[in-house]
Write a protein that holds these residues in place. Sequence first.
Motif, PDB file in Angstrom:
ATOM      1  N   GLU A 252     -56.331  12.026  44.160  1.00  0.00           N
ATOM      2  CA  GLU A 252     -57.726  12.056  44.465  1.00  0.00           C
ATOM      3  C   GLU A 252     -57.713  11.030  45.392  1.00  0.00           C
ATOM      4  O   GLU A 252     -57.626   9.686  45.437  1.00  0.00           O
ATOM      5  CB  GLU A 252     -58.313  11.636  43.384  1.00  0.00           C
ATOM      6  N   GLN A 253     -57.836  11.429  46.780  1.00  0.00           N
ATOM      7  CA  GLN A 253     -57.938  10.907  47.970  1.00  0.00           C
ATOM      8  C   GLN A 253     -59.356  10.800  48.411  1.00  0.00           C
ATOM      9  O   GLN A 253     -59.945  11.836  48.746  1.00  0.00           O
ATOM     10  CB  GLN A 253     -57.026  11.507  48.969  1.00  0.00           C
ATOM     11  N   ASN A 254     -59.805   9.602  48.693  1.00  0.00           N
ATOM     12  CA  ASN A 254     -61.433   9.387  49.515  1.00  0.00           C
ATOM     13  C   ASN A 254     -60.938   9.765  50.538  1.00  0.00           C
ATOM     14  O   ASN A 254     -59.755   9.761  51.209  1.00  0.00           O
ATOM     15  CB  ASN A 254     -61.606   7.983  49.268  1.00  0.00           C
ATOM     16  N   VAL A 255     -61.964  10.179  51.446  1.00  0.00           N
ATOM     17  CA  VAL A 255     -61.754  10.428  52.882  1.00  0.00           C
ATOM     18  C   VAL A 255     -61.381   9.222  53.796  1.00  0.00           C
ATOM     19  O   VAL A 255     -60.469   9.114  54.395  1.00  0.00           O
ATOM     20  CB  VAL A 255     -62.991  11.171  53.282  1.00  0.00           C
ATOM     21  N   VAL A 256     -62.264   8.346  53.320  1.00  0.00           N
ATOM     22  CA  VAL A 256     -61.922   6.882  53.811  1.00  0.00           C
ATOM     23  C   VAL A 256     -61.498   5.953  52.574  1.00  0.00           C
ATOM     24  O   VAL A 256     -62.113   5.922  51.575  1.00  0.00           O
ATOM     25  CB  VAL A 256     -63.174   6.548  54.574  1.00  0.00           C
ATOM     26  N   SER A 257     -60.495   5.182  52.816  1.00  0.00           N
ATOM     27  CA  SER A 257     -60.044   4.376  51.730  1.00  0.00           C
ATOM     28  C   SER A 257     -60.509   2.863  52.108  1.00  0.00           C
ATOM     29  O   SER A 257     -60.512   2.218  51.216  1.00  0.00           O
ATOM     30  CB  SER A 257     -58.540   4.233  52.030  1.00  0.00           C
ATOM     31  N   GLY A 258     -60.692   2.314  53.353  1.00  0.00           N
ATOM     32  CA  GLY A 258     -61.198   1.120  53.425  1.00  0.00           C
ATOM     33  C   GLY A 258     -61.997   0.889  54.714  1.00  0.00           C
ATOM     34  O   GLY A 258     -61.753   1.716  55.751  1.00  0.00           O
ATOM     35  N   VAL A 259     -62.508  -0.338  54.805  1.00  0.00           N
ATOM     36  CA  VAL A 259     -63.198  -0.670  56.078  1.00  0.00           C
ATOM     37  C   VAL A 259     -62.531  -2.030  56.245  1.00  0.00           C
ATOM     38  O   VAL A 259     -62.614  -3.063  55.560  1.00  0.00           O
ATOM     39  CB  VAL A 259     -64.643  -1.038  55.895  1.00  0.00           C
ATOM     40  N   ALA A 260     -61.821  -2.196  57.773  1.00  0.00           N
ATOM     41  CA  ALA A 260     -61.401  -3.328  57.995  1.00  0.00           C
ATOM     42  C   ALA A 260     -62.174  -4.026  59.274  1.00  0.00           C
ATOM     43  O   ALA A 260     -63.007  -3.275  59.951  1.00  0.00           O
ATOM     44  CB  ALA A 260     -60.061  -3.234  58.603  1.00  0.00           C
ATOM     45  N   TYR A 261     -62.103  -5.379  59.631  1.00  0.00           N
ATOM     46  CA  TYR A 261     -62.746  -5.822  60.664  1.00  0.00           C
ATOM     47  C   TYR A 261     -61.792  -6.873  61.265  1.00  0.00           C
ATOM     48  O   TYR A 261     -60.784  -7.531  60.632  1.00  0.00           O
ATOM     49  CB  TYR A 261     -63.809  -6.459  60.081  1.00  0.00           C
ATOM     50  N   GLN A 262     -61.755  -7.236  62.536  1.00  0.00           N
ATOM     51  CA  GLN A 262     -61.383  -8.354  63.185  1.00  0.00           C
ATOM     52  C   GLN A 262     -62.440  -9.051  63.960  1.00  0.00           C
ATOM     53  O   GLN A 262     -63.230  -8.275  64.916  1.00  0.00           O
ATOM     54  CB  GLN A 262     -60.553  -7.880  64.109  1.00  0.00           C
ATOM     55  N   ARG A 263     -62.658 -10.330  63.601  1.00  0.00           N
ATOM     56  CA  ARG A 263     -63.812 -11.014  64.246  1.00  0.00           C
ATOM     57  C   ARG A 263     -63.797 -11.561  65.441  1.00  0.00           C
ATOM     58  O   ARG A 263     -64.841 -11.262  66.048  1.00  0.00           O
ATOM     59  CB  ARG A 263     -63.986 -12.298  63.144  1.00  0.00           C
ATOM     60  N   ASP A 264     -62.436 -11.925  65.929  1.00  0.00           N
ATOM     61  CA  ASP A 264     -62.654 -12.620  67.236  1.00  0.00           C
ATOM     62  C   ASP A 264     -61.806 -11.657  68.394  1.00  0.00           C
ATOM     63  O   ASP A 264     -60.975 -12.119  68.780  1.00  0.00           O
ATOM     64  CB  ASP A 264     -61.794 -13.908  66.877  1.00  0.00           C
ATOM     65  N   GLU A 265     -62.879 -10.789  68.551  1.00  0.00           N
ATOM     66  CA  GLU A 265     -62.087  -9.793  69.767  1.00  0.00           C
ATOM     67  C   GLU A 265     -63.107 -10.276  70.955  1.00  0.00           C
ATOM     68  O   GLU A 265     -64.114 -10.728  70.897  1.00  0.00           O
ATOM     69  CB  GLU A 265     -62.459  -8.503  69.204  1.00  0.00           C
ATOM     70  N   ASN A 316     -59.177 -15.738  72.196  1.00  0.00           N
ATOM     71  CA  ASN A 316     -58.216 -16.611  72.817  1.00  0.00           C
ATOM     72  C   ASN A 316     -57.292 -16.362  73.601  1.00  0.00           C
ATOM     73  O   ASN A 316     -56.533 -17.062  74.249  1.00  0.00           O
ATOM     74  CB  ASN A 316     -57.298 -17.561  71.533  1.00  0.00           C
ATOM     75  N   GLN A 317     -57.197 -15.020  74.158  1.00  0.00           N
ATOM     76  CA  GLN A 317     -56.272 -14.720  75.178  1.00  0.00           C
ATOM     77  C   GLN A 317     -56.961 -14.343  76.475  1.00  0.00           C
ATOM     78  O   GLN A 317     -56.363 -13.762  77.399  1.00  0.00           O
ATOM     79  CB  GLN A 317     -55.404 -13.507  74.815  1.00  0.00           C
ATOM     80  N   VAL A 318     -58.408 -14.581  76.415  1.00  0.00           N
ATOM     81  CA  VAL A 318     -59.241 -14.032  77.677  1.00  0.00           C
ATOM     82  C   VAL A 318     -58.684 -14.920  78.929  1.00  0.00           C
ATOM     83  O   VAL A 318     -58.713 -14.444  80.055  1.00  0.00           O
ATOM     84  CB  VAL A 318     -60.535 -14.444  77.249  1.00  0.00           C
ATOM     85  N   ALA A 319     -58.408 -16.280  78.854  1.00  0.00           N
ATOM     86  CA  ALA A 319     -58.141 -16.952  80.143  1.00  0.00           C
ATOM     87  C   ALA A 319     -57.025 -16.317  80.522  1.00  0.00           C
ATOM     88  O   ALA A 319     -56.722 -16.351  81.758  1.00  0.00           O
ATOM     89  CB  ALA A 319     -57.865 -18.439  79.640  1.00  0.00           C
ATOM     90  N   ARG A 320     -55.980 -16.112  79.684  1.00  0.00           N
ATOM     91  CA  ARG A 320     -54.592 -15.725  80.067  1.00  0.00           C
ATOM     92  C   ARG A 320     -54.898 -14.343  80.756  1.00  0.00           C
ATOM     93  O   ARG A 320     -54.148 -13.999  81.828  1.00  0.00           O
ATOM     94  CB  ARG A 320     -53.739 -15.663  78.961  1.00  0.00           C
ATOM     95  N   ALA A 321     -55.583 -13.427  80.266  1.00  0.00           N
ATOM     96  CA  ALA A 321     -55.850 -12.069  80.723  1.00  0.00           C
ATOM     97  C   ALA A 321     -56.648 -12.286  82.207  1.00  0.00           C
ATOM     98  O   ALA A 321     -56.108 -11.436  83.319  1.00  0.00           O
ATOM     99  CB  ALA A 321     -56.660 -11.457  79.890  1.00  0.00           C
TER     100      ALA A 321
END
Lengths: 412, 412
Positions: A252-265, A316-321
Amino acid sequence: MSVLVMKFGGTSVGDLARIRNAAEKVKREVERGHDVIVIVSAMSGKTNELVGWVEETSPLFDAREYDAVVSSGENVTAGLMALTLQEMDIPARSWQGWQVPVQTTSAHSAARIEDIPRTNIDQKFAEGMKVAVVAGFQGISPEGRITTLGRGGSDTTAVAFAAAFGAVRCDIYTDVDGVYTTDPRIEDKARKLDKIAFEEMLELASLGAKVLQTRSVELAMRYKVKLRVLSSFEDTDDNSGTLVCDEEEIMEQNVVSGVAYQRDEAKMTLISVADRPGIAAAIFGPLARAGVNVDMIVQNISEEGRTDMTFSCPVNQVARAKDAMDKAKESGEINFHDLVADTDVAKVSVVGIGMRSHAGVASRMFDALAAEGINIKVITTSEIKISVLIDRKYMELAVQALHDAFGLDSAA
Amino acid sequence: MSVLVMKFGGTSVGDLARIRNAAEKVKREVERGHDVIVIVSAMSGKTNELVGWVEETSPLFDAREYDAVVSSGENVTAGLMALTLQEMDIPARSWQGWQVPVQTTSAHSAARIEDIPRTNIDQKFAEGMKVAVVAGFQGISPEGRITTLGRGGSDTTAVAFAAAFGAVRCDIYTDVDGVYTTDPRIEDKARKLDKIAFEEMLELASLGAKVLQTRSVELAMRYKVKLRVLSSFEDTDDNSGTLVCDEEEIMEQNVVSGVAYQRDEAKMTLISVADRPGIAAAIFGPLARAGVNVDMIVQNISEEGRTDMTFSCPVNQVARAKDAMDKAKESGEINFHDLVADTDVAKVSVVGIGMRSHAGVASRMFDALAAEGINIKVITTSEIKISVLIDRKYMELAVQALHDAFGLDSAA
C-alpha cells in the motif's frame, strides 16, 4: 543458517551500560536462531577526541596515520561488545577490519570496500561461534595499511557485510525509532513509516533526514539488502522501526511518503548572461572546481541573446560562489550583468514513489502552498520528488501544509 | 646504516606536548645519522582506563579480547608520534604489532616474542623512511589474534627490536635520569651510575629498583643489547643516563655498585619441623602452589631430628602462606610445632660484580650494620649480592650506613 547483521552507532554503545543494552538485543536475535554479525561504532565522543588529537598534531595530516589513529575507537568497542556477549554465555569474538579482512581501496579516510571474503568468519560460525563483532568504519588497503571509510562509514560496513553474507536483514540501531513522514519537531502529526522504498530513502537522506548515510542506502539498493532503522533505546521486535526495501515489497503505497526540508539554502541569480551554447558548462564548471554544491538550476527564457540563470547552494558557500563567478567574469569565460544572492530561502520537498503513476501531485502541492500565501521562487522536479524554494520564514508552515495536503498523518 | 632504538614510556608521551618533546629527541638522533626505531607506550592513564572497562565488563575476561582492547592505546600513540615527526619533516610511519609483524606465542596478556622479521621495516628504511614508530607491548599470535606482552612489555619490545635489527643501542626514556647507587629519597648522597653490568641491573630490578622490567634486562643480556636508561624531561646527550652493558665494558668497577631495599617483607619461621629428606619440597611446594613468592630461605642446624625453617615473603602474602602451611599440616604432608610471623622486617642488599674478585665484602657489610647497632635476622648471599633481613625501623639507617661504608658517593 540465516545471518542477521546488526549495527550499533556511537550513542548506542556510548558507555558500558549501553553496550550491555545493545548486547541484550543481540542475544534475543541469537535465541531466535540467527548467526549474528554485529557492526559497532566507537563509543560516542571517542572518534572526535582522536580526530582532535590528529588535527592538533598535524593540520595537514598524513591520511594513513589519521586512519591508524582514528580506527582504534571501533576496536575498543568491538572487544568490549564481544566480552559482554561472552558474559551472557554467547560464543562471540571481535574482528578488526584487517582480520576479516575488509579489503578496501587505498583512498585513506574515504576508502571504498572492494571485497569482504567470508572464509574466516564462516569458519568460526561453523565451529559454533554465534556472534562476530566487527569494528565498523575500517578496512585494510592493498598495501596493508589501515583505512577508514569516512564519516558514517559504519552504516556502509554493515550493509556491505549484509550483502557479502546474504543476510536476511541489516538492522541499523540508532537514537531514533524509524523514518518519519517529516520532522516531528516541525509537524507533531508526523507519523513513523513502517516501510519506505530505497529510492525514497535516498531522496530523504540527501534532503537532510539524517537517519542513514546516503552511501549505505545506495549500497543496500544495489545489493537488495533489506535495511531496517530502529531504536537502541526502546523495546523492539520484528515489526519495530522502518524497513527500507525494494518498492515491490510495499503493498500500500501513499502517493507521497514524506516531506523533507533544508533550512539554510541560498538562491543565486546571474543577471543577463550571454546565452550561447556551452554557457551552462562555463558557469557550473568553475563553481564545481570551487567546491560549491549546486543543487537546483533554472534557466529563464532567453531574450535578445541574453538570459538569467538561477541556482541554489548552501548559504555558507555563497561567498565562495561569488568569488568563482567574479573570477570567471574577469578571465572572460562568462559575461553577466550582476550576481544577486537571496540568502533567506529554504527548500521544501515532497518525495514519493507513487508520483510515478499519479498525476496531479505538483498541482496539489502548489495549491496547498498558495492557500497559505506562500510564494514559490524556484521549482525542480524528479521522477519521485518535487522541490520548491521559498522564503525561509514560511518553511515550517509549508512543511505542515504539505503534510496535511497529502494526508501523511494517516497510513495509506 | 646504523639503527638506534628509542623507547618512550607512558609519562613520556602523556600528552601532545610530551609527544612533541619526545619527537625532538628522535629528530636529533636522525640528524646524527641514525635510522631510528621508536617504541611507544600508551599515553599515561589510557591503558588503565581500557583495563578498567574490560574488568568491569567481564571479571573473568577472555584474554584474547582483553588484548584486542588494551593494545589500542599504543596504536594511538604510534600514529600521533609518526604525525609529529612528519610535521618536523622527518619521513616516518607507524607500525602496529601485526603489521611488522611482531610474532609472539599465543599466551594472551603474557605473550613471548618469538620473532621479528626485518623485511617490512628494512624495505621502508631503504626507500628513505628515517623513523619507524612501533606500538609497543603487542604482537600477533600464530592464530592471527592480537597479543600483549604483559605490563612493562614495551621495554621488552624495545630490546627485542634492538636485537633483531642489530641496533647500536637501545635507549629507554623514562621519568628518572638513570640508575642510582641507591634510592635518592633515602640517601641524598646517592650518585647516578654511568654504567652498570646486566647482572647487577637484574639484581637491582628484582630488588625493587623499578627503572627497567627484569624481563627486558634478561633479554638485553642474552642478546648483548646495550641498554641505556635516561630522562625524557631533561636535555640529553651521548653521555646522559646510565648504560646497562656487559661487565667487560666497565673499566673501573666498584666492588659494590648499589644498595637496594625492599620495605614490606615478612619473616616466617616454622618451629620444630621434622627434619627428613624431602622436607623442603614438602614445605615450599604448597607455598608455591598458593602463589606465595618465597625469597630468602634459611634452615637451622638440626637437633634430635627436628629443625626450624625460616623464609621471607612479601607482607601481603603472610595470610596466604599461613593458610597453605596449616592445610599441609592437617593433611599430614608436614609436621611442625608452630608458625611464627614477623611482619616488621625489611630487606637490604648490596649488589656488585666486583664481589666476585674481592673478599671481605660480607664482613665489611656486617661491621657497618653492627656499628649502627642493627641486628641481622637472616642472611643470604649470591655471587654478586648479599642480602640481610633487619627490623624495618632500621631500614633507612642501614641503607645510609652501607652506602657510606662502600664509598658509593664517589666514583671508582
